[in-house]
Design a protein around this motif. Structure first.
Motif, PDB file in Angstrom:
ATOM      1  N   THR A  32      11.321 -17.878  55.982  1.00 46.25           N
ATOM      2  CA  THR A  32      10.878 -18.620  57.166  1.00 46.25           C
ATOM      3  C   THR A  32      10.062 -17.711  58.080  1.00 46.25           C
ATOM      4  OG1 THR A  32      12.937 -18.102  58.331  1.00 46.25           O
ATOM      5  CG2 THR A  32      12.861 -20.183  57.112  1.00 46.25           C
ATOM      6  N   GLU A  33       9.646 -16.559  57.545  1.00 45.36           N
ATOM      7  CA  GLU A  33       8.879 -15.619  58.377  1.00 45.36           C
ATOM      8  C   GLU A  33       7.547 -16.231  58.809  1.00 45.36           C
ATOM      9  OE1 GLU A  33       6.711 -11.246  58.027  1.00 45.36           O
ATOM     10  OE2 GLU A  33       8.256 -11.822  56.583  1.00 45.36           O
ATOM     11  N   ARG A  34       6.863 -16.898  57.883  1.00 43.97           N
ATOM     12  CA  ARG A  34       5.586 -17.538  58.190  1.00 43.97           C
ATOM     13  C   ARG A  34       5.793 -19.040  58.376  1.00 43.97           C
ATOM     14  NH1 ARG A  34       1.167 -16.640  53.949  1.00 43.97           N
ATOM     15  NH2 ARG A  34       2.889 -17.102  52.529  1.00 43.97           N
ATOM     16  N   VAL A  35       5.294 -19.571  59.482  1.00 42.21           N
ATOM     17  CA  VAL A  35       5.368 -21.005  59.751  1.00 42.21           C
ATOM     18  C   VAL A  35       3.945 -21.519  59.953  1.00 42.21           C
ATOM     19  CG1 VAL A  35       6.196 -22.806  61.307  1.00 42.21           C
ATOM     20  CG2 VAL A  35       7.646 -20.823  60.809  1.00 42.21           C
ATOM     21  N   ARG A  36       3.583 -22.524  59.164  1.00 45.06           N
ATOM     22  CA  ARG A  36       2.263 -23.138  59.288  1.00 45.06           C
ATOM     23  C   ARG A  36       2.471 -24.605  59.675  1.00 45.06           C
ATOM     24  NH1 ARG A  36       1.773 -18.587  59.517  1.00 45.06           N
ATOM     25  NH2 ARG A  36       0.653 -17.162  58.100  1.00 45.06           N
ATOM     26  N   ILE A  37       1.742 -25.057  60.699  1.00 41.88           N
ATOM     27  CA  ILE A  37       1.908 -26.419  61.220  1.00 41.88           C
ATOM     28  C   ILE A  37       0.586 -27.161  61.090  1.00 41.88           C
ATOM     29  CG2 ILE A  37       2.618 -27.821  63.174  1.00 41.88           C
ATOM     30  CD1 ILE A  37       4.067 -25.383  64.310  1.00 41.88           C
ATOM     31  N   LEU A  38       0.598 -28.274  60.370  1.00 42.84           N
ATOM     32  CA  LEU A  38      -0.595 -29.085  60.175  1.00 42.84           C
ATOM     33  C   LEU A  38      -0.744 -30.101  61.307  1.00 42.84           C
ATOM     34  CD1 LEU A  38      -0.408 -29.912  56.353  1.00 42.84           C
ATOM     35  CD2 LEU A  38      -2.153 -28.517  57.479  1.00 42.84           C
ATOM     36  N   LEU A  39      -1.950 -30.125  61.902  1.00 51.13           N
ATOM     37  CA  LEU A  39      -2.308 -31.092  62.932  1.00 51.13           C
ATOM     38  C   LEU A  39      -3.629 -31.751  62.555  1.00 51.13           C
ATOM     39  CD1 LEU A  39      -1.655 -29.483  66.460  1.00 51.13           C
ATOM     40  CD2 LEU A  39      -0.814 -31.692  65.665  1.00 51.13           C
ATOM     41  N   LEU A  40      -3.857 -32.949  63.036  1.00 50.03           N
ATOM     42  CA  LEU A  40      -5.129 -33.609  62.759  1.00 50.03           C
ATOM     43  C   LEU A  40      -6.272 -32.920  63.497  1.00 50.03           C
ATOM     44  CD1 LEU A  40      -6.898 -35.841  61.604  1.00 50.03           C
ATOM     45  CD2 LEU A  40      -6.189 -37.306  63.508  1.00 50.03           C
ATOM     46  N   HIS A  41      -6.158 -32.778  64.815  1.00 52.71           N
ATOM     47  CA  HIS A  41      -7.198 -32.083  65.591  1.00 52.71           C
ATOM     48  C   HIS A  41      -6.525 -31.332  66.738  1.00 52.71           C
ATOM     49  CE1 HIS A  41      -7.440 -35.554  68.590  1.00 52.71           C
ATOM     50  NE2 HIS A  41      -6.835 -36.090  67.558  1.00 52.71           N
ATOM     51  N   ALA A  42      -6.361 -30.050  66.551  1.00 48.57           N
ATOM     52  CA  ALA A  42      -5.576 -29.234  67.477  1.00 48.57           C
ATOM     53  C   ALA A  42      -6.224 -29.091  68.843  1.00 48.57           C
ATOM     54  CB  ALA A  42      -5.348 -27.847  66.873  1.00 48.57           C
ATOM     55  N   TYR A  43      -7.542 -29.243  68.917  1.00 51.98           N
ATOM     56  CA  TYR A  43      -8.220 -29.063  70.196  1.00 51.98           C
ATOM     57  C   TYR A  43      -8.407 -30.378  70.946  1.00 51.98           C
ATOM     58  CZ  TYR A  43      -9.339 -24.133  69.304  1.00 51.98           C
ATOM     59  OH  TYR A  43      -9.271 -22.769  69.095  1.00 51.98           O
ATOM     60  N   GLY A  44      -7.752 -31.454  70.498  1.00 47.68           N
ATOM     61  CA  GLY A  44      -7.864 -32.741  71.160  1.00 47.68           C
ATOM     62  C   GLY A  44      -6.809 -32.912  72.237  1.00 47.68           C
ATOM     63  N   MET A  45      -6.689 -34.159  72.731  1.00 47.38           N
ATOM     64  CA  MET A  45      -5.689 -34.500  73.741  1.00 47.38           C
ATOM     65  C   MET A  45      -4.622 -35.378  73.092  1.00 47.38           C
ATOM     66  SD  MET A  45      -8.072 -35.598  76.987  1.00 47.38           S
ATOM     67  CE  MET A  45      -8.719 -37.021  76.097  1.00 47.38           C
ATOM     68  N   GLY A  46      -3.437 -35.359  73.639  1.00 45.12           N
ATOM     69  CA  GLY A  46      -2.397 -36.240  73.126  1.00 45.12           C
ATOM     70  C   GLY A  46      -1.038 -35.582  73.142  1.00 45.12           C
ATOM     71  N   GLY A  47      -0.004 -36.431  73.179  1.00 43.40           N
ATOM     72  CA  GLY A  47       1.357 -35.920  73.267  1.00 43.40           C
ATOM     73  C   GLY A  47       1.776 -35.101  72.066  1.00 43.40           C
ATOM     74  N   THR A  48       1.343 -35.501  70.861  1.00 46.27           N
ATOM     75  CA  THR A  48       1.721 -34.752  69.662  1.00 46.27           C
ATOM     76  C   THR A  48       1.176 -33.338  69.724  1.00 46.27           C
ATOM     77  OG1 THR A  48       1.827 -36.746  68.305  1.00 46.27           O
ATOM     78  CG2 THR A  48       1.541 -34.657  67.152  1.00 46.27           C
ATOM     79  N   ILE A  49      -0.072 -33.195  70.119  1.00 51.04           N
ATOM     80  CA  ILE A  49      -0.693 -31.864  70.204  1.00 51.04           C
ATOM     81  C   ILE A  49       0.056 -31.006  71.209  1.00 51.04           C
ATOM     82  CG2 ILE A  49      -2.824 -30.619  70.723  1.00 51.04           C
ATOM     83  CD1 ILE A  49      -4.299 -33.271  69.972  1.00 51.04           C
ATOM     84  N   ARG A  50       0.333 -31.577  72.363  1.00 48.72           N
ATOM     85  CA  ARG A  50       1.017 -30.813  73.415  1.00 48.72           C
ATOM     86  C   ARG A  50       2.404 -30.371  72.964  1.00 48.72           C
ATOM     87  NH1 ARG A  50       0.437 -29.432  78.558  1.00 48.72           N
ATOM     88  NH2 ARG A  50       2.045 -29.763  80.124  1.00 48.72           N
ATOM     89  N   THR A  51       3.138 -31.243  72.297  1.00 53.90           N
ATOM     90  CA  THR A  51       4.488 -30.873  71.862  1.00 53.90           C
ATOM     91  C   THR A  51       4.452 -29.854  70.724  1.00 53.90           C
ATOM     92  OG1 THR A  51       4.574 -32.773  70.356  1.00 53.90           O
ATOM     93  CG2 THR A  51       5.449 -33.074  72.550  1.00 53.90           C
ATOM     94  N   VAL A  52       3.467 -29.959  69.832  1.00 51.21           N
ATOM     95  CA  VAL A  52       3.337 -28.982  68.755  1.00 51.21           C
ATOM     96  C   VAL A  52       2.999 -27.600  69.335  1.00 51.21           C
ATOM     97  CG1 VAL A  52       1.912 -28.277  66.788  1.00 51.21           C
ATOM     98  CG2 VAL A  52       2.789 -30.612  66.932  1.00 51.21           C
ATOM     99  N   PHE A  53       2.125 -27.563  70.329  1.00 46.40           N
ATOM    100  CA  PHE A  53       1.811 -26.288  70.987  1.00 46.40           C
ATOM    101  C   PHE A  53       3.071 -25.691  71.606  1.00 46.40           C
ATOM    102  CE2 PHE A  53      -3.033 -26.484  71.991  1.00 46.40           C
ATOM    103  CZ  PHE A  53      -3.293 -26.773  70.668  1.00 46.40           C
ATOM    104  N   ASN A  54       3.870 -26.544  72.212  1.00 50.41           N
ATOM    105  CA  ASN A  54       5.105 -26.105  72.851  1.00 50.41           C
ATOM    106  C   ASN A  54       6.062 -25.502  71.821  1.00 50.41           C
ATOM    107  OD1 ASN A  54       6.585 -25.843  75.239  1.00 50.41           O
ATOM    108  ND2 ASN A  54       7.676 -27.768  74.932  1.00 50.41           N
ATOM    109  N   LEU A  55       6.236 -26.205  70.695  1.00 44.59           N
ATOM    110  CA  LEU A  55       7.107 -25.724  69.627  1.00 44.59           C
ATOM    111  C   LEU A  55       6.566 -24.440  69.014  1.00 44.59           C
ATOM    112  CD1 LEU A  55       9.444 -25.986  67.605  1.00 44.59           C
ATOM    113  CD2 LEU A  55       7.990 -27.524  66.257  1.00 44.59           C
ATOM    114  N   ALA A  56       5.254 -24.390  68.784  1.00 45.91           N
ATOM    115  CA  ALA A  56       4.650 -23.200  68.181  1.00 45.91           C
ATOM    116  C   ALA A  56       4.872 -21.971  69.052  1.00 45.91           C
ATOM    117  CB  ALA A  56       3.160 -23.434  67.958  1.00 45.91           C
ATOM    118  N   GLY A  57       4.734 -22.142  70.363  1.00 46.90           N
ATOM    119  CA  GLY A  57       4.959 -21.018  71.267  1.00 46.90           C
ATOM    120  C   GLY A  57       6.387 -20.518  71.211  1.00 46.90           C
ATOM    121  N   TYR A  58       7.341 -21.444  71.115  1.00 46.85           N
ATOM    122  CA  TYR A  58       8.744 -21.035  71.002  1.00 46.85           C
ATOM    123  C   TYR A  58       8.993 -20.292  69.696  1.00 46.85           C
ATOM    124  CZ  TYR A  58      13.770 -21.190  70.397  1.00 46.85           C
ATOM    125  OH  TYR A  58      15.072 -20.815  70.170  1.00 46.85           O
TER     126      TYR A  58
END
Length: 429
Positions: A32-58
């Protein structure tokens, strides 16, 4: 001719399975050392993007985290992101270059994403190729996906050495029937499926004939926001979201006609952008609500706008797990929301930390907003309790659930990889 085609497909299938077996034999141990998260468009707006950024930072505290975006349609991210989190883009649509293969394949429809998936039109044969290559390039680590089409893709293509986690940000019941059918038989290949709500978790348990190795619910966490708690003395109600029909802003504006008639000194501000923006502006003008309802556009500082408000209104037809409610709770706003079993109903306790409007009519929405405006004690009590509720969604509290899930998935893989004790031949004396 058909027999020849069948033989060809059979030969390709054998080659594919043989390639997978070789990759599996040579794969490093599960990790689990490397975690890769697939998003449709990471530089867009939307709740999914914001929550994924939040999780990625943690997760970046303990893992090597990279967000892999299918599309790049902006030069910079709309939301702030932890600098330790890296980005990769599979299809740069700002600077596409002059690759003739890309130009040709980009004109052809996707074969990897189901046609009924809501974002199907954003994919094509080129994104299929790039996505498949990326998924198959991983031989260990954790691969997360964040929407049905991507969950289906990793379930189908990920190598056995990769720990696969599907996230569902939209309720199962809202998916088109053909997508639900694919989910029923393909999601079983995932190591874990994570829902945001208990209601959706229950739906998956009842619907899937065979389950992933782990089927669990982990809610989103409250993202970090600037500023302080709202003072609740501003005569402002606020709504935030992409301007699509499903968000119900046209119903909110219609309800505000009644609110404005009773309380002309109060203002509604709807932040966001989208295909319905022009229609909403026209509706405001026709209703004579200029100056009483504003469309300021999207904001990168949601916290500041919430701090300057007193009421948050959610008028969506249905929601998975609306981040905007959590953000508003985190600022201590009084929440008024249409009832929905897969989001607001689980997040809000009616008359305690918000008001749930049922049945979902414009008149009932207006009535609840007016009630909160006229009853200051109620408004402040709802805001205080909302702040307490937001504490249960703190990023560290939610993050610990992700830590536990990844640790469990790794332990399962390690047990499976280790030879059974009875199969080990003891050395000769």
């Amino acid at each position: 001719m058909r027999a020849l085609a069948r033989k060809g497909r059979s030969a390709v299938g054998r080659l594919y399975r043989g390639y997978t077996r070789r990759k599996t034999r040579n794969a490093p141990p599960p990790s689990t050392e490397r975690v890769r998260i697939l998003l449709l468009h990471a530089y867009g707006m939307g709740g999914t993007i914001r929550t994924v950024f939040n999780l990625a930072g943690y997760l970046a505290d303990e893992h090597d985290v990279e967000i892999v975006s299918i599309l790049k349609e902006a030069e910079e991210p709309f939301f702030p992101i932890d600098p330790r989190v890296r980005f990769r883009f599979l299809d740069d649509r700002i600077n596409p270059g002059a690759d003739p293969v890309r130009a040709m394949l980009s004109k052809l429809p996707s074969r990897l994403i189901p046609k009924e998936e809501s974002a199907y039109h954003r994919f094509n044969l080129w994104t299929d190729l790039r996505l498949a290559r990326f998924i198959r390039s991983m031989d260990t680590g954790v691969l997360m996906a964040t929407r049905p089409g991507l969950n289906l893709a990793i379930a189908q293509l990920a190598l056995p050495g990769v720990i696969t986690v599907g996230q569902e940000h939209v309720a199962l019941r809202t998916q088109p029937e053909p997508v639900q059918e694919l989910i029923k038989w393909r999601y079983r290949r995932l190591d874990a499926l994570v829902t945001l709500t208990k209601a959706d978790l229950r739906d998956y348990r009842e619907t899937l004939p065979k389950k992933p190795r782990r089927l669990t619910r982990i809610p989103n966490a409250v993202p970090p926001m600037t500023g302080d708690v709202a003072k609740l003395d501003a005569k402002v109600a606020v709504a935030v979201g992409r301007m699509t029909r499903i968000k119900g802003f046209h119903r909110l504006i219609a309800a505000w006609e009644t609110v404005a008639a009773a309380h002309p000194d109060w203002k509604l501000r709807i932040f966001g952008a989208g295909p319905q923006e022009e229609n909403l502006a026209q509706q405001i003008a026709e209703a004579g609500l200029e100056g009483k309802v504003e469309l300021p556009g999207p904001t990168t500082d949601v916290g500041a706008e919430l701090e300057r408000s007193s009421i948050y209104v959610l008028s969506s037809r249905h929601e998975g797990f609306p981040m905007t409610i959590l953000e508003a709770m985190g600022k201590g706003l009084a929440i008024v929301s249409f009832n929905s079993p897969h989001g607001p109903k689980e997040m809000i306790t009616h008359e305690v930390d918000g008001l749930l409007v049922k049945p979902r009519t414009n008149a009932n929405l207006a009535e609840s907003i007016i009630r909160v405006i006229e009853d200051e004690r109620l408004r402040r009590d709802l805001g205080t309790r909302a702040l307490e509720t937001a504490g249960t969604y703190d990023v560290d509290v939610v993050g610990e659930q992700w830590d536990a899930l990844l640790a469990d998935l790794l332990a399962r893989r390690e047990r499976k990889r280790a030879p059974a004790a009875e199969d080990v031949t003891p050395p000769c004396p």
